[in-house]
Motif scaffolding. Sequence first.
Motif, short mmCIF file in Angstrom:
data_model
loop_
_atom_site.label_atom_id
_atom_site.label_comp_id
_atom_site.label_asym_id
_atom_site.label_seq_id
_atom_site.Cartn_x
_atom_site.Cartn_y
_atom_site.Cartn_z
N PRO A 5 0.82 -1.22 0.00
CA PRO A 5 0.00 0.00 0.00
C PRO A 5 0.85 1.27 0.00
CG PRO A 5 -0.92 -1.60 1.53
CD PRO A 5 0.40 -2.15 1.07
N ARG A 9 0.76 4.16 -2.90
CA ARG A 9 0.52 5.59 -2.63
C ARG A 9 1.64 6.44 -3.25
NH1 ARG A 9 -1.57 3.21 2.11
NH2 ARG A 9 0.39 3.41 3.23
N ASP A 80 1.42 2.19 8.12
CA ASP A 80 0.27 1.73 8.92
C ASP A 80 -0.92 2.69 8.91
OD1 ASP A 80 1.34 3.76 10.45
OD2 ASP A 80 1.61 2.55 12.26
N SER A 81 -0.95 3.61 7.93
CA SER A 81 -2.12 4.48 7.77
C SER A 81 -2.25 4.83 6.29
CB SER A 81 -1.99 5.76 8.61
OG SER A 81 -1.07 6.65 8.02
N ASN A 82 -3.30 5.54 5.96
CA ASN A 82 -3.55 5.92 4.56
C ASN A 82 -3.03 7.33 4.28
OD1 ASN A 82 -5.38 7.31 6.09
ND2 ASN A 82 -7.11 6.97 4.73
N GLU A 83 -1.83 7.64 4.78
CA GLU A 83 -1.28 8.99 4.65
C GLU A 83 0.14 8.96 4.10
OE1 GLU A 83 -3.37 11.42 8.19
OE2 GLU A 83 -2.03 9.80 8.83
N ASP A 108 -8.14 7.70 0.16
CA ASP A 108 -9.41 7.03 0.42
C ASP A 108 -9.15 5.54 0.67
OD1 ASP A 108 -12.44 7.10 0.27
OD2 ASP A 108 -11.96 5.59 -1.26
N ASP A 109 -9.71 5.01 1.75
CA ASP A 109 -9.49 3.61 2.09
C ASP A 109 -10.03 2.66 1.02
OD1 ASP A 109 -8.17 4.02 4.54
OD2 ASP A 109 -10.07 4.24 5.60
N ALA A 110 -11.20 2.99 0.46
CA ALA A 110 -11.85 2.07 -0.49
C ALA A 110 -11.19 2.07 -1.87
CB ALA A 110 -13.33 2.43 -0.61
N GLY A 112 -8.19 3.99 -2.78
CA GLY A 112 -6.75 4.29 -2.81
C GLY A 112 -6.43 5.63 -3.43
#
Length: 158
Positions: A5, A9, A80-83, A108-110, A112
């Motif tokens: 992930p 990103r 460990d986060s979406n940042e 966005d989690d859903a 990406g």
Amino acid sequence: MAISPADARAALIRRYFDACNAGDYDALMSCFTPDAAHYFPPGLPEIPWRSADTISRKWVWCVQNLGSQWTIEKILCSHDSNEAVIEWTHWKREQSVAQRGDEWYVFDDATGLIKEIRAYYAAPTVSNAQSLPEVNGTRMGELVDFDYAGRGYHLRWE
């Protein structure tokens, strides 16, 4: 091997900057959730930019009217986060000025996709270019006494 992930990103941020530099509206749109927001420090008109369409149109305008080009200096993606956070340089070639800064990204989690960007500048905006130091013929909005060249930062937009 599956891409992590964090690597996904970082790849999206690079694709976003490529789309910005190309002034490619459709490619820009593909980087954002429809309701994305881009926040800026005070001093710019019509901020924040709300929606993928607005963000995309504004960056295309900057390329067409200011000769804007961007370079990515550093990317750090959380494991460990979406940042993520990046350091960049915005080259306004038509004005012979450049601005350095950072941006904080939230994905966005859903999907990406990018859903939020918060921009922070290393110095005041470059609207008063005469008060800025010059580097290689470009007035630079950047940190005072920071060794950009010594640390491998871009000193020209190409």
